[in-house]
Design a protein around this motif. Sequence first.
Motif, PDB file in Angstrom:
ATOM      1  N   LEU A   1     -76.798 -37.259  94.931  1.00 42.02           N
ATOM      2  CA  LEU A   1     -75.951 -36.398  95.752  1.00 42.02           C
ATOM      3  C   LEU A   1     -75.809 -36.935  97.167  1.00 42.02           C
ATOM      4  O   LEU A   1     -74.860 -36.581  97.875  1.00 42.02           O
ATOM      5  CB  LEU A   1     -76.511 -34.973  95.797  1.00 42.02           C
ATOM      6  N   THR A   2     -76.745 -37.796  97.585  1.00 44.33           N
ATOM      7  CA  THR A   2     -76.661 -38.391  98.920  1.00 44.33           C
ATOM      8  C   THR A   2     -76.117 -39.817  98.871  1.00 44.33           C
ATOM      9  O   THR A   2     -76.083 -40.497  99.904  1.00 44.33           O
ATOM     10  CB  THR A   2     -78.043 -38.385  99.598  1.00 44.33           C
ATOM     11  N   ASP A   3     -75.698 -40.285  97.693  1.00 46.66           N
ATOM     12  CA  ASP A   3     -75.043 -41.589  97.616  1.00 46.66           C
ATOM     13  C   ASP A   3     -73.787 -41.577  98.488  1.00 46.66           C
ATOM     14  O   ASP A   3     -73.152 -40.527  98.671  1.00 46.66           O
ATOM     15  CB  ASP A   3     -74.620 -41.911  96.170  1.00 46.66           C
ATOM     16  N   SER A   4     -73.413 -42.722  98.998  1.00 44.85           N
ATOM     17  CA  SER A   4     -72.159 -42.801  99.739  1.00 44.85           C
ATOM     18  C   SER A   4     -71.007 -42.456  98.809  1.00 44.85           C
ATOM     19  O   SER A   4     -71.120 -42.554  97.578  1.00 44.85           O
ATOM     20  CB  SER A   4     -71.962 -44.203 100.309  1.00 44.85           C
ATOM     21  N   ALA A   5     -69.881 -42.045  99.391  1.00 45.32           N
ATOM     22  CA  ALA A   5     -68.723 -41.684  98.576  1.00 45.32           C
ATOM     23  C   ALA A   5     -68.280 -42.852  97.707  1.00 45.32           C
ATOM     24  O   ALA A   5     -67.951 -42.675  96.523  1.00 45.32           O
ATOM     25  CB  ALA A   5     -67.579 -41.232  99.486  1.00 45.32           C
ATOM     26  N   ASP A   6     -68.280 -44.062  98.257  1.00 46.64           N
ATOM     27  CA  ASP A   6     -67.839 -45.231  97.484  1.00 46.64           C
ATOM     28  C   ASP A   6     -68.789 -45.533  96.336  1.00 46.64           C
ATOM     29  O   ASP A   6     -68.359 -45.848  95.218  1.00 46.64           O
ATOM     30  CB  ASP A   6     -67.719 -46.453  98.404  1.00 46.64           C
ATOM     31  N   ASP A   7     -70.113 -45.448  96.600  1.00 48.68           N
ATOM     32  CA  ASP A   7     -71.085 -45.700  95.535  1.00 48.68           C
ATOM     33  C   ASP A   7     -70.985 -44.638  94.448  1.00 48.68           C
ATOM     34  O   ASP A   7     -71.058 -44.945  93.251  1.00 48.68           O
ATOM     35  CB  ASP A   7     -72.501 -45.732  96.100  1.00 48.68           C
ATOM     36  N   MET A   8     -70.835 -43.380  94.852  1.00 47.37           N
ATOM     37  CA  MET A   8     -70.722 -42.295  93.876  1.00 47.37           C
ATOM     38  C   MET A   8     -69.496 -42.508  92.991  1.00 47.37           C
ATOM     39  O   MET A   8     -69.574 -42.370  91.764  1.00 47.37           O
ATOM     40  CB  MET A   8     -70.645 -40.955  94.619  1.00 47.37           C
ATOM     41  N   PHE A   9     -68.374 -42.855  93.610  1.00 48.16           N
ATOM     42  CA  PHE A   9     -67.149 -43.081  92.848  1.00 48.16           C
ATOM     43  C   PHE A   9     -67.347 -44.234  91.863  1.00 48.16           C
ATOM     44  O   PHE A   9     -66.996 -44.128  90.681  1.00 48.16           O
ATOM     45  CB  PHE A   9     -65.986 -43.386  93.792  1.00 48.16           C
ATOM     46  N   GLY A  10     -67.915 -45.335  92.346  1.00 50.67           N
ATOM     47  CA  GLY A  10     -68.116 -46.495  91.485  1.00 50.67           C
ATOM     48  C   GLY A  10     -69.035 -46.214  90.317  1.00 50.67           C
ATOM     49  O   GLY A  10     -68.785 -46.650  89.185  1.00 50.67           O
ATOM     50  N   LYS A  11     -70.119 -45.473  90.572  1.00 54.50           N
ATOM     51  CA  LYS A  11     -71.044 -45.136  89.485  1.00 54.50           C
ATOM     52  C   LYS A  11     -70.360 -44.264  88.434  1.00 54.50           C
ATOM     53  O   LYS A  11     -70.563 -44.445  87.228  1.00 54.50           O
ATOM     54  CB  LYS A  11     -72.280 -44.426  90.045  1.00 54.50           C
ATOM     55  N   LEU A  12     -69.562 -43.304  88.876  1.00 51.21           N
ATOM     56  CA  LEU A  12     -68.891 -42.417  87.934  1.00 51.21           C
ATOM     57  C   LEU A  12     -67.845 -43.177  87.110  1.00 51.21           C
ATOM     58  O   LEU A  12     -67.617 -42.857  85.944  1.00 51.21           O
ATOM     59  CB  LEU A  12     -68.242 -41.255  88.680  1.00 51.21           C
ATOM     60  N   MET A  13     -67.231 -44.187  87.692  1.00 51.66           N
ATOM     61  CA  MET A  13     -66.273 -44.990  86.937  1.00 51.66           C
ATOM     62  C   MET A  13     -66.963 -45.854  85.886  1.00 51.66           C
ATOM     63  O   MET A  13     -66.311 -46.374  84.977  1.00 51.66           O
ATOM     64  CB  MET A  13     -65.467 -45.874  87.888  1.00 51.66           C
ATOM     65  N   SER A  14     -68.289 -45.991  85.998  1.00 52.36           N
ATOM     66  CA  SER A  14     -69.021 -46.848  85.059  1.00 52.36           C
ATOM     67  C   SER A  14     -69.582 -46.091  83.856  1.00 52.36           C
ATOM     68  O   SER A  14     -70.141 -46.708  82.952  1.00 52.36           O
ATOM     69  CB  SER A  14     -70.180 -47.545  85.781  1.00 52.36           C
ATOM     70  N   ILE A  15     -69.439 -44.760  83.832  1.00 52.24           N
ATOM     71  CA  ILE A  15     -70.038 -44.023  82.713  1.00 52.24           C
ATOM     72  C   ILE A  15     -69.302 -44.349  81.416  1.00 52.24           C
ATOM     73  O   ILE A  15     -68.090 -44.603  81.410  1.00 52.24           O
ATOM     74  CB  ILE A  15     -70.024 -42.493  82.952  1.00 52.24           C
ATOM     75  N   PRO A  16     -70.005 -44.367  80.277  1.00 49.53           N
ATOM     76  CA  PRO A  16     -69.350 -44.617  78.986  1.00 49.53           C
ATOM     77  C   PRO A  16     -68.324 -43.525  78.680  1.00 49.53           C
ATOM     78  O   PRO A  16     -68.468 -42.375  79.099  1.00 49.53           O
ATOM     79  CB  PRO A  16     -70.511 -44.573  77.993  1.00 49.53           C
TER      80      PRO A  16
END
Length: 410
Positions: free
Chosen positions: A242-257
Amino acid sequence: MEDRALVSVEEQLKVITSGTMQIVPVDELKAKLSRQEPLTVKLGVDPTSPDLHLGHAVPLRKMRQFQDLGHNVVLIIGNGTALIGDPSGRDSTRPPLTEEAVEKNAATYVEQAMKILDPQKTKIVHNGEWLKPLDLSKMLGLMSKFNVARILEREDFHNRYTNNQSISLHEFIYPVLQAYDSVVVHADVEMGGNDQIFNLLAGRDLMRAEGMEPQVALTMPLLVGTDGTKKMSKSYGNYVGLTDSADDMFGKLMSIPDELIASYYRLCSTFSLEEIDAVDEQFKNKTADPYALKRALAVNIVTLYHGEGAGLAAQNQFDAQFKHHEVPDDIPEFSTSLIDVSDDGMVYLAKLMVDCKLAPTSSEARRRIDGGGVKIDGKAVAPKSYNISHERLHAGTVLQFGKRSWAKLI
């Protein structure tokens, strides 16, 4: 707190049951809702870590839905129970936290939880207020209402007992104290992860023994992490903080299967039930566009935790970085003094990657090179190319591993 009329029982149940694992017993929940009076919905959390991830947020999202339906929520900060450590789902005794660590974690936990809950409609209490003053007589009275054989039936205790693994006596007290929390706050509903079902049912038993109407137990599933296999956890490295940067959060969510998209919509987003049901239907009839759905999901979640406009900004940054192959604006910078040139004019790339925080060890750096995921100024490094000419490395050179790990030499 502003009063509001509660919607019909049917409409409430539609919202409440969305994404839940168990409601025990559902008939009692219907009966409580039919009174058309606000329920007291309890969630207890032990602040064992200062940072939360989307997995922690799943029950908080459900609590927010209860709030939006007009019910009262009580967030119990377990500054008393955390001193014992919740044994739920564990195969070993959890090390107890110090009071100082608990209080420090609790402050950040509440701050992050209020990104999800309505602060004006959330009652926050600390169970140390009533647990720490318990005298021996009261504690013995509470413990007398529980049966050791019943507690040993709990899956985690049963497995540890049959496998001759240690169970400390103080761990038996944990479900007793969690149950007592429900008595103190007069809970109508208690929420928790599905691994908490025993503790939630213990609350029902104790409330009944105290002559109170027992609470309903509602459990939520454990969120699967970005790797698509294990539950979300920092220890597995598959989390979205929840404290990830906005860019990191977006990138991680784009990586989900792709197979996790529908569950993330239901458990993590603020989309309406109609929109979430429509996503489910798209996957059922095979009309879903996973990439487009993930983009919309990532925008929604980033906006939730970083504010209006943050989701679209992160999407634009993601597009600039990956769709148009642009270098991010803000990447870590490292001095060219880290370049160690050998007598033959070569540089051991694996060591440089470690020095630039692109790999934890040289062996892992070699593995990443062999996997084809390492680039220098946008050009892939060939497998087994552990030594490269120093002429490729200079001020302004950009090193990259994967989609989100960058380093610039200055």
